[in-house]
Design a protein around this motif. Sequence first.
Motif, mmCIF file in Angstrom:
data_model
loop_
_atom_site.group_PDB
_atom_site.id
_atom_site.type_symbol
_atom_site.label_atom_id
_atom_site.label_comp_id
_atom_site.label_asym_id
_atom_site.label_seq_id
_atom_site.Cartn_x
_atom_site.Cartn_y
_atom_site.Cartn_z
ATOM 1 N N GLN A 164 35.280 -29.638 37.644
ATOM 2 C CA GLN A 164 33.900 -29.252 37.395
ATOM 3 C C GLN A 164 33.695 -28.825 35.956
ATOM 4 N N PHE A 165 34.596 -29.195 35.075
ATOM 5 C CA PHE A 165 34.489 -28.778 33.684
ATOM 6 C C PHE A 165 34.702 -29.979 32.763
ATOM 7 N N ASP A 166 34.349 -29.806 31.502
ATOM 8 C CA ASP A 166 34.506 -30.869 30.509
ATOM 9 C C ASP A 166 35.712 -30.620 29.604
ATOM 10 N N THR A 186 27.444 -24.962 27.811
ATOM 11 C CA THR A 186 26.485 -24.506 28.820
ATOM 12 C C THR A 186 27.087 -23.483 29.784
ATOM 13 N N LYS A 187 28.397 -23.509 29.978
ATOM 14 C CA LYS A 187 29.025 -22.587 30.929
ATOM 15 C C LYS A 187 30.485 -22.432 30.562
ATOM 16 N N THR A 188 31.009 -21.214 30.681
ATOM 17 C CA THR A 188 32.421 -20.961 30.382
ATOM 18 C C THR A 188 33.039 -20.070 31.453
ATOM 19 N N SER A 226 29.808 -28.741 28.721
ATOM 20 C CA SER A 226 29.076 -28.936 27.477
ATOM 21 C C SER A 226 28.128 -30.113 27.606
ATOM 22 N N SER A 227 26.996 -30.029 26.906
ATOM 23 C CA SER A 227 26.065 -31.152 26.885
ATOM 24 C C SER A 227 26.587 -32.281 26.012
ATOM 25 N N ASP A 228 27.523 -31.971 25.109
ATOM 26 C CA ASP A 228 28.159 -32.986 24.267
ATOM 27 C C ASP A 228 29.634 -32.608 24.113
ATOM 28 N N PRO A 229 30.471 -32.959 25.094
ATOM 29 C CA PRO A 229 31.874 -32.520 25.071
ATOM 30 C C PRO A 229 32.643 -32.983 23.842
ATOM 31 N N MET A 230 32.366 -34.206 23.358
ATOM 32 C CA MET A 230 33.111 -34.708 22.210
ATOM 33 C C MET A 230 32.811 -33.874 20.958
ATOM 34 N N ALA A 231 31.530 -33.537 20.763
ATOM 35 C CA ALA A 231 31.157 -32.723 19.604
ATOM 36 C C ALA A 231 31.723 -31.315 19.731
#
Length: 859
Positions: free
Chosen positions: A492-494, A517-519, A690-695
């Motif tokens: 459930q995580f990136d 968005t969440k940690t 994250s909304s943009d995991p790569m960034a």
Amino acid sequence: MNIINKVTIRHLKQNKRRSLVTIIGVIISVAMITAVATLGVSFLDLMVRQEIEKNGEWHVQYKNVTEEQIEAIEQDSGTQNMVFSSDGYSILEGSQNDFKPYLYFKNYDEEGMEQFPITVSEGRLPTTKEEVAISDVIQDNVEVPFEIGDELTVEVGERVHITDNKLLSQMDSLQTNEGETLEKLDELETKNVTIVGVIDRPAWEPAWSPGYTVIGYVDKATIAKGETLDVFVTVAKLESELFDHADELADKNGIVGVQFNSELLRYYGLTDNDNLRATLFSLAGIIMAVILIGSVALIYNAFAISVSERARHLGMLSSVGATKKQKRNSVFFEGAVIGIISIPIGLLAGLGGIGLTFVFINPLIEDALNITEKLELVITPASLILACSISILTIFISSYVPAKRASKISAIDAMRQTQDIKLVGKNVKTSKWVRKVFGLEAEIGLKNVKRNRKRYLATVFSLVISIVLFLSVTYFTDGLKKSLEMSQTASQFDLQISGSGLDEVDLEIYAQLEQVTKTSLIKSAQAEAFIESDQLPGQLTEQLENGDMFLEDEKFRYYVDLQGIDDASFEAYAKELGIEGDTFAGNRKAIVIDQTSYEDADSGKFIETKTINAEVGNEIELQKILYSETNEQLEGEMLSTFEIAALTDQVPMGVQEAGLGGLTIIIPKTTFEQLDFTEDENSTSIYATSSDPMATQAMIEEQNDNNIQVYNIYQQRQQEEQMILLMSVFIYGFITLISLISIANIFNTISTSISLRKREFAMLRSVGMTPKGFNKMIRYESLFYGGKALAYGLPISIAVMIAMHRSLGYTFQYEFSLPWMSIFFTIVVIFLIVGAAMLYSIIKIKNANIIESLKQENA
């Protein structure tokens, strides 16, 4: 054309409404069959193209083959095309990422450069062994960026684990322990290469891999004696025998490593898993049977009502000398005429509907999943022939019973119209309680239902088929999604951020990054617990009985994953389970994950089972796992006793379910820190979405903290979610189509049946039935229809669900459960549809003239 056929065509023209309803019914049926067949072919085509775009087109890989073995593969009758490849690692001097210290050389021949997905952003691909193209991400992670034309001297070899002495691949992250590297490069060979191009980071390079990809060139003709290559083969004929054929070829020629492109072959309908094959074929058979039965029901009702309506017409033919064969052929001819008109329109409607669906769905797929391929309308002769054949068979089956019935209608019966209405006292007898409880109108309605038995059965049959269609496809959808979830990795995580010394301060820093968005921060450690045998799930009990596992002092040793979650995340998780966070403050209470899914190594099945048969309030005594200097497990040391505060199958972000024989126990981080674990015995990780995991990964790595390692599983999970989303979109589209067809079927049957009862309704009005009483009678008839349909439809649907569950059971084993919400929804909708259909029909005839209705024969 003979006179009987001419009269049949004229009758069709005179009864335009009935003919149109029948034609529309056949068109819907043909369109459904065509749409399903085309959808399946097009969807598989998309998955094939997407898989080829991502991982290249190949079917079998033979690893580490010699020159003689290559010749044997090349001369094999099953080989169509061959691609040669080799790989190796070298140290990347000046790497800024401690967890990516290597260059990963992936070498292809000329065909491989074209066949595998490689995108050149600058320069060109290599054409000789002395040339390479580097990945663009290397430039951002070295002290001095490389340039095209630079010459490199590298020592290329294999990654070997120091302790286990096993070879490591790109799927294995850098092997370390407390900052110490546990791997080395072996079999080194010095190479001098020139950079001739820059490529985009390949999709097949995992984010956690320790090497940056470098594309090199390999030439089979120039390999030295004793060297080995990997050979990727595309076979000449895609058939299930290719698995056995490849294994036999390998055994015959002493080839040790054989690997199949299972993902691509599965989309071609090929798998070496017999259980999976049984699941696919049995499910396909059940779904096709449901579709075929639904189609037959839809068209059969149209023809059955047609014969009832044409009774006098057929009686007239009989009175002037028509034989049974001619009357029967009259109905078959009617079916042929309707088929000639309906099948081409149905084919075009099915293709057009699916094509329009693709137009709307492609932007969604492209934007949401960022995939490169689009759904294309794939029309194959086989799918069209299949749709036409099934449609013709459906029309024949649907018209056979009415045709047989038509052949038996005598002139006298037809003119008296006694074939539908049987006035036998016992058949129309109703309970005295019906009038007492519901009133006279209900009794008349029930007698009407019994008196018009064939029309009543036709309507109930339509409702039953609609119920079975909807519930079967809904259960199929839920089962398919459940199967996909069981076979995919639950995450459930990136991003996973690991390293020593992580604490709440780091958590706050990462939580404030722009796209995060969440940690959640989790401290984890391994422990063990001894559980009484009566608390073991069935799967463990079976293994104990088979001697695969054993008890110790009548107890079973569980390995425990103990997870301590930061207090804020734990409190939010507890609230999701309906527990107040302060329940765990100052005491030893824990949440236990009591369900897991795993793949059984022996059977190849994916099995969902309980991890423990415990109850809230039970206690679990945890022991610390101890090892000797020779790595032998010692007797455990008492750690703590926890009371079970909740048992759940909901897993918090960052926590993985333990496998069979293991337990996952969740506690607050403050409680975890009170336990006697040393720094070496526990690890800390931060998990983030994250909304943009790569960034986000790039931003974290830019901090240049060498103690931090970032695992980006977004790309892996994206493919899994892509499968589930695509399946869901199309299957829910199929459910919508099934629902529309079912509603059309019910409206067609009921409205036509009501139209044929104009005389009956006119008679009731003529003897004084008021509009209020008339509407009350119709409402009770609706209840009788709906109740009877549910009494038959629900048990049949449950039987179909059980058959589907058993089909899935060849590969996916989990407990059968009824979709109660879907059943409740079906019950409500059935009564709404029946009531609406009745109301619609009554509105159309309520103002009809009584005298005209008594004289009228046809709608």
